[in-house]
Design a protein around this motif. Structure first.
Motif, PDB file in Angstrom:
ATOM      1  N   THR A  30       0.855  -1.187   0.000  1.00 21.96           N
ATOM      2  CA  THR A  30       0.000   0.000   0.000  1.00 21.96           C
ATOM      3  C   THR A  30       0.888   1.233   0.000  1.00 21.96           C
ATOM      4  O   THR A  30       1.543   1.529   1.007  1.00 21.96           O
ATOM      5  N   PRO A  31       0.967   1.957  -1.111  1.00 22.37           N
ATOM      6  CA  PRO A  31       1.911   3.080  -1.213  1.00 22.37           C
ATOM      7  C   PRO A  31       1.639   4.151  -0.165  1.00 22.37           C
ATOM      8  O   PRO A  31       0.506   4.346   0.292  1.00 22.37           O
ATOM      9  N   GLU A  32       2.685   4.842   0.180  1.00 22.99           N
ATOM     10  CA  GLU A  32       2.561   5.926   1.147  1.00 22.99           C
ATOM     11  C   GLU A  32       1.614   7.008   0.644  1.00 22.99           C
ATOM     12  O   GLU A  32       0.948   7.697   1.429  1.00 22.99           O
ATOM     13  N   SER A  33       1.526   7.153  -0.651  1.00 19.34           N
ATOM     14  CA  SER A  33       0.676   8.195  -1.257  1.00 19.34           C
ATOM     15  C   SER A  33      -0.791   7.786  -1.340  1.00 19.34           C
ATOM     16  O   SER A  33      -1.641   8.601  -1.720  1.00 19.34           O
ATOM     17  N   SER A  34      -1.115   6.543  -0.978  1.00 23.63           N
ATOM     18  CA  SER A  34      -2.495   6.062  -1.115  1.00 23.63           C
ATOM     19  C   SER A  34      -3.432   6.812  -0.177  1.00 23.63           C
ATOM     20  O   SER A  34      -3.110   7.077   0.987  1.00 23.63           O
ATOM     21  N   SER A  35      -4.614   7.133  -0.688  1.00 22.95           N
ATOM     22  CA  SER A  35      -5.628   7.801   0.137  1.00 22.95           C
ATOM     23  C   SER A  35      -6.159   6.886   1.228  1.00 22.95           C
ATOM     24  O   SER A  35      -6.836   7.345   2.147  1.00 22.95           O
ATOM     25  N   ALA A  36      -5.844   5.583   1.127  1.00 19.68           N
ATOM     26  CA  ALA A  36      -6.307   4.655   2.161  1.00 19.68           C
ATOM     27  C   ALA A  36      -5.807   5.045   3.545  1.00 19.68           C
ATOM     28  O   ALA A  36      -6.471   4.776   4.560  1.00 19.68           O
ATOM     29  N   TRP A  37      -4.639   5.708   3.596  1.00 19.63           N
ATOM     30  CA  TRP A  37      -4.065   6.073   4.892  1.00 19.63           C
ATOM     31  C   TRP A  37      -4.711   7.310   5.493  1.00 19.63           C
ATOM     32  O   TRP A  37      -4.408   7.670   6.634  1.00 19.63           O
ATOM     33  N   THR A  38      -5.564   7.979   4.754  1.00 19.49           N
ATOM     34  CA  THR A  38      -6.113   9.254   5.220  1.00 19.49           C
ATOM     35  C   THR A  38      -7.354   9.100   6.085  1.00 19.49           C
ATOM     36  O   THR A  38      -7.901  10.099   6.555  1.00 19.49           O
ATOM     37  N   VAL A  39      -7.812   7.877   6.281  1.00 16.52           N
ATOM     38  CA  VAL A  39      -8.939   7.628   7.186  1.00 16.52           C
ATOM     39  C   VAL A  39      -8.397   6.914   8.411  1.00 16.52           C
ATOM     40  O   VAL A  39      -7.790   5.850   8.285  1.00 16.52           O
ATOM     41  N   PRO A  40      -8.558   7.490   9.602  1.00 13.74           N
ATOM     42  CA  PRO A  40      -8.003   6.844  10.790  1.00 13.74           C
ATOM     43  C   PRO A  40      -8.715   5.533  11.100  1.00 13.74           C
ATOM     44  O   PRO A  40      -9.886   5.343  10.762  1.00 13.74           O
ATOM     45  N   VAL A  41      -7.993   4.647  11.749  1.00 19.13           N
ATOM     46  CA  VAL A  41      -8.585   3.373  12.146  1.00 19.13           C
ATOM     47  C   VAL A  41      -9.686   3.588  13.163  1.00 19.13           C
ATOM     48  O   VAL A  41     -10.753   2.968  13.105  1.00 19.13           O
ATOM     49  N   ASP A  54      -1.361   9.104   8.039  1.00 22.76           N
ATOM     50  CA  ASP A  54      -0.315   8.778   7.077  1.00 22.76           C
ATOM     51  C   ASP A  54       0.118   7.337   7.314  1.00 22.76           C
ATOM     52  O   ASP A  54      -0.331   6.672   8.242  1.00 22.76           O
ATOM     53  N   LYS A  55       1.007   6.874   6.455  1.00 18.03           N
ATOM     54  CA  LYS A  55       1.456   5.492   6.553  1.00 18.03           C
ATOM     55  C   LYS A  55       2.415   5.347   7.727  1.00 18.03           C
ATOM     56  O   LYS A  55       3.447   6.020   7.780  1.00 18.03           O
ATOM     57  N   PRO A  56       2.103   4.484   8.664  1.00 16.90           N
ATOM     58  CA  PRO A  56       3.005   4.306   9.812  1.00 16.90           C
ATOM     59  C   PRO A  56       4.233   3.496   9.425  1.00 16.90           C
ATOM     60  O   PRO A  56       4.234   2.755   8.437  1.00 16.90           O
ATOM     61  N   GLU A  57       5.288   3.636  10.216  1.00 17.92           N
ATOM     62  CA  GLU A  57       6.488   2.844  10.003  1.00 17.92           C
ATOM     63  C   GLU A  57       6.258   1.420  10.497  1.00 17.92           C
ATOM     64  O   GLU A  57       5.640   1.197  11.536  1.00 17.92           O
ATOM     65  N   TRP A  58       6.753   0.461   9.732  1.00 21.66           N
ATOM     66  CA  TRP A  58       6.678  -0.929  10.189  1.00 21.66           C
ATOM     67  C   TRP A  58       7.622  -1.091  11.378  1.00 21.66           C
ATOM     68  O   TRP A  58       8.730  -0.542  11.381  1.00 21.66           O
ATOM     69  N   PRO A  59       7.216  -1.786  12.411  1.00 22.90           N
ATOM     70  CA  PRO A  59       8.040  -1.835  13.627  1.00 22.90           C
ATOM     71  C   PRO A  59       9.353  -2.582  13.422  1.00 22.90           C
ATOM     72  O   PRO A  59       9.436  -3.544  12.655  1.00 22.90           O
ATOM     73  N   ASP A  60      10.377  -2.106  14.134  1.00 23.55           N
ATOM     74  CA  ASP A  60      11.643  -2.838  14.181  1.00 23.55           C
ATOM     75  C   ASP A  60      11.438  -4.131  14.958  1.00 23.55           C
ATOM     76  O   ASP A  60      10.799  -4.139  16.012  1.00 23.55           O
ATOM     77  N   VAL A  61      12.003  -5.192  14.432  1.00 20.55           N
ATOM     78  CA  VAL A  61      11.956  -6.489  15.122  1.00 20.55           C
ATOM     79  C   VAL A  61      13.381  -7.020  15.136  1.00 20.55           C
ATOM     80  O   VAL A  61      13.942  -7.333  14.082  1.00 20.55           O
ATOM     81  N   LEU A  95     -17.382   3.244   7.086  1.00 16.90           N
ATOM     82  CA  LEU A  95     -17.498   2.228   8.131  1.00 16.90           C
ATOM     83  C   LEU A  95     -16.805   0.920   7.755  1.00 16.90           C
ATOM     84  O   LEU A  95     -16.119   0.310   8.573  1.00 16.90           O
ATOM     85  N   PHE A  96     -16.979   0.467   6.531  1.00 15.80           N
ATOM     86  CA  PHE A  96     -16.423  -0.823   6.128  1.00 15.80           C
ATOM     87  C   PHE A  96     -15.265  -0.655   5.142  1.00 15.80           C
ATOM     88  O   PHE A  96     -15.078  -1.456   4.231  1.00 15.80           O
ATOM     89  N   GLY A  97     -14.471   0.385   5.370  1.00 19.30           N
ATOM     90  CA  GLY A  97     -13.377   0.682   4.466  1.00 19.30           C
ATOM     91  C   GLY A  97     -12.068  -0.007   4.817  1.00 19.30           C
ATOM     92  O   GLY A  97     -11.982  -0.856   5.716  1.00 19.30           O
ATOM     93  N   PHE A  98     -11.035   0.406   4.114  1.00 14.82           N
ATOM     94  CA  PHE A  98      -9.683  -0.137   4.265  1.00 14.82           C
ATOM     95  C   PHE A  98      -9.224  -0.122   5.718  1.00 14.82           C
ATOM     96  O   PHE A  98      -8.611  -1.069   6.214  1.00 14.82           O
ATOM     97  N   GLN A  99      -9.534   0.998   6.411  1.00 15.03           N
ATOM     98  CA  GLN A  99      -9.027   1.145   7.769  1.00 15.03           C
ATOM     99  C   GLN A  99      -9.670   0.152   8.734  1.00 15.03           C
ATOM    100  O   GLN A  99      -9.052  -0.239   9.737  1.00 15.03           O
TER     101      GLN A  99
END
Length: 793
Positions: free
Chosen positions: A404-415, A494-501, A424-428
């Motif tokens: 999911t690209p950082e530029s995707s509008s999917a990230w603009t709706v909070p969880v 925005d797109k969160p960083e994937w956690p360090d493991v 209600l039934f969106g990506f988030q």
């Protein structure tokens, strides 16, 4: 046996099947009073119930002022006209005295309302633009405590169109109808308090034509099938279902149509056996039926895995409903999930997870829907991996995140906390929620992650939970401050960083079982290995030198890049490490100090931040033992006489030494050739001072001092020189005291008697002589005592 036995109707009380006596819409017969009519009115005025629960997405759906305990719904379905003739009885408890209250009901005609058996006034409020469909009821007498409302209604139920354009509620199908109700569709077919916050038990009777379109018809709902009664004269069959567990309205289900019916018994790990009833549309293709039946065969396996992982299955029966409804989605209707056209295995697993998370524990606000869909998505992927060889959860959700690209509008709706019901039934709600839960698992560890969901279910089964509740539980169980994590994953746009493991390890160049000597060096090495799928970078590890630097030194100028020393803390900024690349290492050297002894050197390291684990994170290396140096010679000050206080001083020792004292007596006869065995310890005399007692006469004193310094070897006790011997005190008469019994002298005849006598009887001259002799004797005695003491010294 037959697929479903035609069991006799259960003995629970039911609504009469005849119509209630009609009253003019909204008009109450004033001669009929409710059950509370003869109760004295309370001092305060009754108030109307609220027409909102304050939900952020559907503020005009749901009501307050009462708590529903039970719904008893009886529906007569006319397939030819696609209409229903229904009665719903609602048992509720008023939380305040209510002059009026409201229910949610969309469409249909309300024919009569009774409250506690008495006709009640009612009005309708409808505003489709604001999703407002209220049935406002004014009872003849205000209600308080337990009360019962009966609503008789009829008509053709309608679909409810959601803000995202999807259909729910009562949906007509070619061979009947299916009522699925998330989020608000339940109000299209029965009056209710349409909020996730108000759960209740249900009895649902559905009377349908025995055959529809030439095939045998069935009516399916939630809970357990407790009866099926055929009325051959009327050509109808009444299907009776009982939901004994708490259920919210949006999870209710009614489906009418021609079905292939399948029945079995499911054995659960808890030892329970529950009935399974499944209904698959008879008109589906053989391929769709085969897919659905194959999934049905996995119900026991999946429920068993979920029960073992999260706790006892919350329902009393199970199954699936597969209908050709054209809705395009499946739904976690309680006990018996609904599937449109086909029940695939992945979707089945998702809906079965919902029985724990979404059904047993529901959301508190519709903007918390991620608490339903996130666990169903994430736990569903874990079950697929565990049971059917699917990819591990990190691979599944990292792939979604990376794709999911950082530029995707999917990230603009909070969880959590979004405000548009169309989302209600969106990506988030699904994908980003699943990612967030995997990121949480990677950040706090699998054991804590699993415990969070076990506790979420155990604590809230039969109730609801909010995002704030979930965050609080997560921080409680993990012991971590997760505010920044949840801000990033649930609320930021925005797109969160994937956690360090990653894993941190510590090693030492010297053998940890061989003591180091003064001047020796030991090299420590820190190793960071990237064990996750993302790139490791920007994280830190901290070395605690508080038990190293007392015995050793580190030259700050010798530290490699990335290492920094501040007091007794050494920090390592770990460089970037790609997934699959070799570990990053950093080393530093500590040199044992010239005054070190024993130690040990204990180095402890810890990773900072979330997502890290420690392999070897503490190393202890001993140092050779050295004796305390210098060692002092104790001394005793004070007069060794009865009643006097003696004071011991330890002498000059190494800084930081602490002392223990013991006083001894030694007999005067043993002083010339005294040995340690001649010393007798004085009980309780272990302080720096000692008060000489009368029983010490004839003895001298010695004090022993034992020094202790952490990390050093303590020498043998050090003894002082003996004091002088304590002498017995002797009484000295006062020179002014006359003899106690002076002799009686005979009269003198003249100077031949010796000393001159004056006065008539000679008494003054004799008294003066006696005093002189007494003083002389006392002086001789004192001189002799002092001489003896000087000789002893």
């Amino acid at each position: 046996m037959s697929p479903i036995s035609s069991a006799a109707r259960s003995s629970r009380p039911r609504l009469p099947r005849q119509r209630l006596a009609r009253v003019a819409a909204g008009v109450v017969a004033l001669s009929i009073v409710g059950a509370g009519a003869f109760v004295a009115a309370p001092a305060h005025a009754a108030e109307p119930g609220g027409q909102t629960t304050g939900d952020s997405l559907f503020p005009n759906v749901g009501n307050t002022g009462y708590d529903v305990q039970h719904y008893d719904i009886a529906i007569d379905y006319d397939h030819d006209n696609r209409t229903i003739d229904a009665t719903t009885e609602i048992e509720a408890t008023a939380t305040v005295e209510l002059s009026s209250f409201s229910l949610d009901l969309e469409g249909l005609s309300v024919d009569a309302v009774l409250v506690d058996g008495a006709p009640a006034e009612f009005t309708r409020i409808t505003d489709a633009d604001t999703t407002t469909y209220k049935l406002v009821i004014t009872p003849a007498t205000p209600v308080t405590g337990a009360f019962t409302t009966t609503v008789e209604y009829s008509g053709e139920p309608t679909e409810h169109i959601d803000p995202d354009g999807s259909s729910e509620g009562w949906v007509a199908t070619p061979d009947g109808a299916t009522a699925v109700n998330e989020p608000v569709g339940a109000m299209t077919w029965f009056p209710n308090n349409n909020t996730p916050l108000d759960k209740a038990t249900f009895d649902i009777d559905v009377t349908i034509p025995t055959t529809i379109g030439g095939g045998t018809a069935a009516a399916v709902s939630n809970g357990e099938l407790v009866g099926r009664i055929d009325d051959t004269d009327a050509g109808t069959t009444t299907w009776s279902w009982e939901q004994q567990e708490q259920m919210t309205t949006y999870l209710s289900l009614v489906s009418i149509g021609r079905y292939d019916i399948h029945e079995s018994t499911i054995a659960l790990p808890s030892g329970r056996e529950i009935p399974e009833w499944s209904f698959i549309d008879s008109d589906l293709s053989d391929t769709r039926k085969a897919t659905s039946l194959a999934s049905r065969d996995e119900i026991e396996t999946v429920l068993g895995w979920l029960e073992t992982a999260y706790g006892a299955y919350p329902g009393n029966s199970t199954g699936i409903v597969v209908d050709n409804a054209g809705l395009g989605y499946a739904l976690e209707t309680q006990d018996r999930s609904f599937f449109d056209r086909s029940a695939g295995l992945g979707t089945l697993i998702h809906e079965l997870v919902h029985q724990w998370f979404g059904d047993a524990v529901t959301l508190s606000d519709w903007s918390d829907i991620w608490l339903n869909e996130g666990p169903a998505e994430h736990i569903g992927s874990a079950a697929t991996a565990a049971l059917y060889g699917g990819d591990d959860t990190e691979s599944v959700w990292y792939s979604e995140w990376e794709g999911t690209p950082e530029s995707s509008s999917a990230w603009t709706v909070p969880v959590a906390g979004f405000d548009d019901p169309a989302d209600l039934f969106g990506f988030q709600a699904y994908t980003r929620s699943g990612m967030a839960l995997e990121a949480l698992r990677l950040s706090i560890g699998d054991e804590e992650f699993q415990e969070i969901f076990r506790q979420w279910y155990e604590r809230l089964n039969g109730s609801d939970g909010s995002t704030a509740d979930f965050i609080a539980l997560t921080e409680e169980i993990s012991g971590e401050d997760l505010g920044a994590f949840f801000q990033d994953w649930l609320f930021d746009l925005d797109k969160p960083e994937w956690p360090d493991v990653w894993t941190l390890d510590l090693s030492a160049g010297a053998a940890t079982d061989t003591p180091l000597s003064r001047g020796d060096s030991v090299t420590y090495t820190l190793t960071a290995a990237n064990t996750g799928l993302g790139t490791l970078g920007g994280t830190t590890a901290v070395a605690d030198l508080s038990q190293v630097l007392p015995w050793a030194s580190i030259d700050p100028t010798s530290l490699a890049d990335g290492l920094s020393l501040d007091g007794d803390t050494l920090t390592w900024t770990v460089p970037e490490v790609a997934s699959g690349a070799g570990p990053s290492v950093a080393s530093f050297t500590a040199t044992v100090s010239d005054d070190a002894s024993t130690g040990p050197l204990v180095l402890a390291v810890a990773p900072e931040g979330l997502g890290a684990t420690c392999g070897v994170c503490e190393i202890s290396t001993p140092i050779s033992a050295y004796a305390i140096d210098p060692v002092g010679a104790p001394t005793i000050a004070g007069e060794p006489a009865v009643g006097e206080t003696l004071t011991a001083a330890p002498g000059e020792w190494a800084d930081g030494t602490t002392f223990a004292f013991q006083w001894f007596r030694i007999a005067e006869d043993d002083l010339d050739n005294a040995a340690e065995s001649d010393l007798v310890a004085i009980d309780g005399a272990t302080g720096t001072t000692y008060e000489v007692r009368s029983d010490d006469v004839g003895y001298a004193f010695v004090v022993a001092v034992t020094g202790t310094l952490p990390g050093f070897v303590s020498p043998a006790p050090s003894f002082s020189e003996p004091t002088a011997v304590v002498l017995a005190p002797q009484a000295v008469p006062s020179p002014t005291d006359p003899p106690s019994d002076p002799p009686s002298d005979p009269p003198s005849d003249g100077p031949d008697d010796g000393l001159a006598v004056t006065g008539s009887d000679g008494a003054p001259t004799l008294a003066a002589a006696a005093v002189l002799l007494f003083a002389l004797g006392a002086a001789v005695t004192i001189w002799a005592m002092r001489r003896r003491r000087d000789a002893e010294v």
